[in-house]
Design an enzyme around this catalytic site. Structure first.
Site, PDB file in Angstrom:
ATOM      1  N   CYS A 103       0.840  -1.204   0.000  1.00 46.22           N
ATOM      2  CA  CYS A 103       0.000   0.000   0.000  1.00 46.22           C
ATOM      3  C   CYS A 103       0.875   1.253   0.000  1.00 46.22           C
ATOM      4  O   CYS A 103       1.883   1.328   0.697  1.00 46.22           O
ATOM      5  CB  CYS A 103      -0.916   0.002   1.220  1.00 46.22           C
ATOM      6  SG  CYS A 103      -2.062   1.402   1.258  1.00 46.22           S
ATOM      7  N   CYS A 107       0.014   5.193   6.774  1.00 48.28           N
ATOM      8  CA  CYS A 107      -0.639   4.995   8.074  1.00 48.28           C
ATOM      9  C   CYS A 107       0.379   4.400   9.057  1.00 48.28           C
ATOM     10  O   CYS A 107       0.923   3.313   8.821  1.00 48.28           O
ATOM     11  CB  CYS A 107      -1.835   4.060   7.927  1.00 48.28           C
ATOM     12  SG  CYS A 107      -3.015   4.584   6.654  1.00 48.28           S
ATOM     13  N   CYS A 110       0.194   0.666  10.268  1.00 45.18           N
ATOM     14  CA  CYS A 110      -0.124  -0.419   9.345  1.00 45.18           C
ATOM     15  C   CYS A 110       1.099  -1.146   8.801  1.00 45.18           C
ATOM     16  O   CYS A 110       1.953  -0.539   8.140  1.00 45.18           O
ATOM     17  CB  CYS A 110      -0.953   0.124   8.188  1.00 45.18           C
ATOM     18  SG  CYS A 110      -1.514  -1.191   7.083  1.00 45.18           S
ATOM     19  N   CYS A 147     -15.929 -10.206   5.698  1.00 49.08           N
ATOM     20  CA  CYS A 147     -15.346  -8.924   5.319  1.00 49.08           C
ATOM     21  C   CYS A 147     -14.089  -9.140   4.481  1.00 49.08           C
ATOM     22  O   CYS A 147     -13.249  -9.972   4.836  1.00 49.08           O
ATOM     23  CB  CYS A 147     -14.989  -8.113   6.554  1.00 49.08           C
ATOM     24  SG  CYS A 147     -16.360  -7.876   7.700  1.00 49.08           S
ATOM     25  N   CYS A 180     -19.050  -7.438   3.700  1.00 43.86           N
ATOM     26  CA  CYS A 180     -18.461  -6.125   3.962  1.00 43.86           C
ATOM     27  C   CYS A 180     -17.144  -6.026   3.192  1.00 43.86           C
ATOM     28  O   CYS A 180     -16.474  -7.035   2.979  1.00 43.86           O
ATOM     29  CB  CYS A 180     -18.210  -5.960   5.463  1.00 43.86           C
ATOM     30  SG  CYS A 180     -17.423  -4.397   5.939  1.00 43.86           S
ATOM     31  N   CYS A 240     -19.693   1.204   8.260  1.00 46.18           N
ATOM     32  CA  CYS A 240     -18.901   0.631   9.350  1.00 46.18           C
ATOM     33  C   CYS A 240     -17.701   1.546   9.550  1.00 46.18           C
ATOM     34  O   CYS A 240     -16.828   1.623   8.678  1.00 46.18           O
ATOM     35  CB  CYS A 240     -18.455  -0.789   8.988  1.00 46.18           C
ATOM     36  SG  CYS A 240     -17.367  -1.570  10.213  1.00 46.18           S
ATOM     37  N   ARG A 312     -18.153  -2.984  17.835  1.00 43.58           N
ATOM     38  CA  ARG A 312     -17.320  -4.147  17.568  1.00 43.58           C
ATOM     39  C   ARG A 312     -16.038  -4.138  18.397  1.00 43.58           C
ATOM     40  O   ARG A 312     -15.255  -3.182  18.336  1.00 43.58           O
ATOM     41  CB  ARG A 312     -16.973  -4.217  16.078  1.00 43.58           C
ATOM     42  CG  ARG A 312     -18.201  -4.260  15.198  1.00 43.58           C
ATOM     43  CD  ARG A 312     -17.886  -4.572  13.752  1.00 43.58           C
ATOM     44  NE  ARG A 312     -19.093  -4.486  12.936  1.00 43.58           N
ATOM     45  CZ  ARG A 312     -20.016  -5.435  12.843  1.00 43.58           C
ATOM     46  NH1 ARG A 312     -19.850  -6.569  13.507  1.00 43.58           N
ATOM     47  NH2 ARG A 312     -21.092  -5.269  12.093  1.00 43.58           N
TER      48      ARG A 312
END
Length: 388
Positions: A103, A107, A110, A147, A180, A240, A312
Site C-alpha cells: 500500500c 498509516c 499499518c 469482510c 463487507c 462501518c 465491535r
C-alpha cells in the site's frame, strides 16, 4: 412466693431509626442525594432509553460521559445495550485480506504500508476459488458477516480487480452471509456498483480525532475519509466506521473521534473499537499496549451515544483474557472478529471463542438484510421456482 410481672415493651428501634432519626423521610432524602450526584453516564443513559438516539452531541457532553466513574459507565452502558439490543447476541465476523501489502499510504500503524519494513510482502488479489473457500469455512465456523480487505489507497484505475471483487460480493451474498468490504477511498459510482452487487456494509475507519489525525497519516485527509462515508451512505450501504486507540493520542482525541461519529447525519450501523497491535517496523512499534479499562470506557461511551450501532470489539482483542472480554460485552460490545488473523495481525483462537460463548451464554447473531434486499431475493427465488 415469686411474683411474675409482665411488662409491655415498646418495639425495638429499626436500623433506619438508629441510623437516621427521621426514618420516614430517609428514602426521599437518599433519592435526592443520589440525583444530585448522578453521573453523566446515568443521566444520558436514562435520556437515551426514554427518547432514543440523538445526533446533536457536543464534545463536552461526550467527555462528561467518558469521564464518568468507570463502574457507573459500565453499568449504564449495559443498561442502554439491554434496551437497544438482545444482550446475549454477538455477531461473529471474519475478515480476510484479499490483497495484502504494497500500500502506498503512510498509516503509522499499518504493516501493509510499502514505506515500512515489516516483513509483509506485496501480493496480488486473491483468486475467486480461494476467497469463496475462505467464506464458506467462515460460515461453517459460525460467522454471519464476511469482510474483505484490500491494501489500496483507493480503487481508481483498478477496473479489473474491482470487477472481480463485485463478483466475490455476489457469490458470498448468495451463501446467505452479510458481506463487507474495506478497499480504501471510494467514489460515488463505485459505491453504487457495490450496492448493486449486494454489499451489506463498507468499512472505512476515521482512526482518531481530526486534530490528532495528521500525526498518524499524511497521505489522505480526514475529509477524504468523511467523503467516502458520505458516498457509502448515499448508495444505501451500511456504514462501518470506528477507530484505533493506543496511537499515542490523548483522551480528548478519543472523545473527538466519538463526537465525529455520533454527529454524522446518521450514526454508523457498525462502530469498531480497535486497540493498536504494535507491529515491529512501523513508526508505532514502541507504543504501550492498551489497558482493558480504556477499551471499556470507549465501548460504554459509544454504546450510550450511539445506542443502535453494533459496537465491535475488534483488533487487539487477542491480548485480553476472557474475564476482560466479558466486561467489554457487558459494557455494550456485541460483535467480534473470528478467525486466526485480522488482515495480517494475530486474532483469537476459534476454540477459545467457542468456549467463551458457551461460558457466557452468548448466542450468534443471525445475518440481517434490509427489507429492500430481502424483497429482491424473494423475487429472484420466485423467478427461479417458476422457471424450474
Amino acid at each position: 412466693m415469686l411474683s411474675i410481672r409482665f411488662a409491655i415493651r415498646r418495639p425495638l428501634p429499626s436500623s433506619l431509626d438508629v441510623l437516621h432519626p427521621h426514618a420516614v423521610n430517609y428514602c426521599s432524602v437518599s433519592a435526592a442525594s443520589s440525583a444530585s450526584s448522578s453521573s453523566a453516564a446515568a443521566a444520558e443513559a436514562d435520556r437515551c432509553i426514554r427518547e432514543g438516539p440523538r445526533n446533536d452531541w457536543t464534545r463536552p457532553q461526550i467527555k462528561s460521559i467518558y469521564d464518568s466513574p468507570l463502574l457507573d459507565l459500565l453499568f449504564h452502558g449495559a443498561q442502554v445495550h439491554r434496551h437497544a439490543h438482545n444482550f446475549r447476541e454477538v455477531q461473529q465476523c471474519t475478515l480476510l485480506s484479499i490483497k495484502t501489502g504494497g500500500c502506498s499510504e503512510d498509516c503509522s500503524y499499518c504493516p501493509q504500508s510499502s514505506r515500512y519494513s515489516t516483513g509483509v510482502k506485496a501480493e496480488k488479489l486473491m483468486g475467486k476459488d480461494s476467497v469463496l473457500d475462505a467464506a464458506q469455512k467462515a460460515k461453517e465456523a459460525g460467522s454471519t458477516r464476511f469482510c474483505m480487505g484490500a491494501a489500496w489507497r483507493d480503487t481508481i484505475g483498478r477496473k479489473t480487480n474491482f470487477n472481480q471483487i463485485l463478483d466475490y460480493v455476489k457469490q458470498i451474498r448468495s451463501m446467505g452471509m452479510e458481506v463487507c468490504c474495506t478497499l480504501g477511498m471510494l467514489e460515488k459510482q463505485q459505491a453504487l456498483e457495490l450496492k448493486e452487487a449486494g454489499l451489506t456494509a463498507y468499512n472505512h475507519n476515521l482512526d482518531t480525532s481530526r486534530e490528532y489525525y495528521p500525526n498518524v497519516i499524511t497521505t489522505r485527509t480526514y475529509d477524504d475519509r468523511l467523503e467516502t462515508l458520505k458516498n457509502v451512505r448515499e448508495a444505501g450501504i451500511s456504514v462501518c466506521s470506528g477507530g484505533i486507540i493506543g496511537l499515542g493520542e490523548a483522551d480528548d482525541d478519543r472523545i473527538g473521534l466519538l463526537h465525529t461519529l455520533a454527529t454524522l447525519p446518521t450514526h454508523p450501523e457498525s462502530v469498531p473499537i480497535n486497540a493498536l497491535v504494535a507491529v515491529k517496523g512501523t513508526p508505532l512499534e514502541d507504543q504501550k499496549p492498551v489497558e482493558i479499562w480504556d477499551m471499556i470506557r470507549m465501548i460504554a461511551t459509544a454504546r450510550i451515544i450511539m445506542p443502535k450501532a453494533m459496537v465491535r470489539l475488534s483488533a487487539g482483542r487477542v491480548r485480553f483474557s476472557m474475564p476482560e472480554q466479558t466486561l467489554c460485552f457487558l459494557a455494550g460490545a456485541n460483535s467480534i472478529f473470528t478467525g486466526e488473523k485480522l488482515l495480517t495481525t494475530p486474532n483469537n483462537d476459534y476454540d477459545a471463542d467457542q468456549l467463551m460463548f458457551k461460558m457466557l451464554g452468548l448466542i450468534p447473531k443471525p445475518p440481517v438484510f434490509s427489507a429492500k434486499d430481502s424483497d429482491a431475493e424473494n423475487i429472484e427465488e420466485d423467478a427461479l421456482s417458476s422457471s424450474g
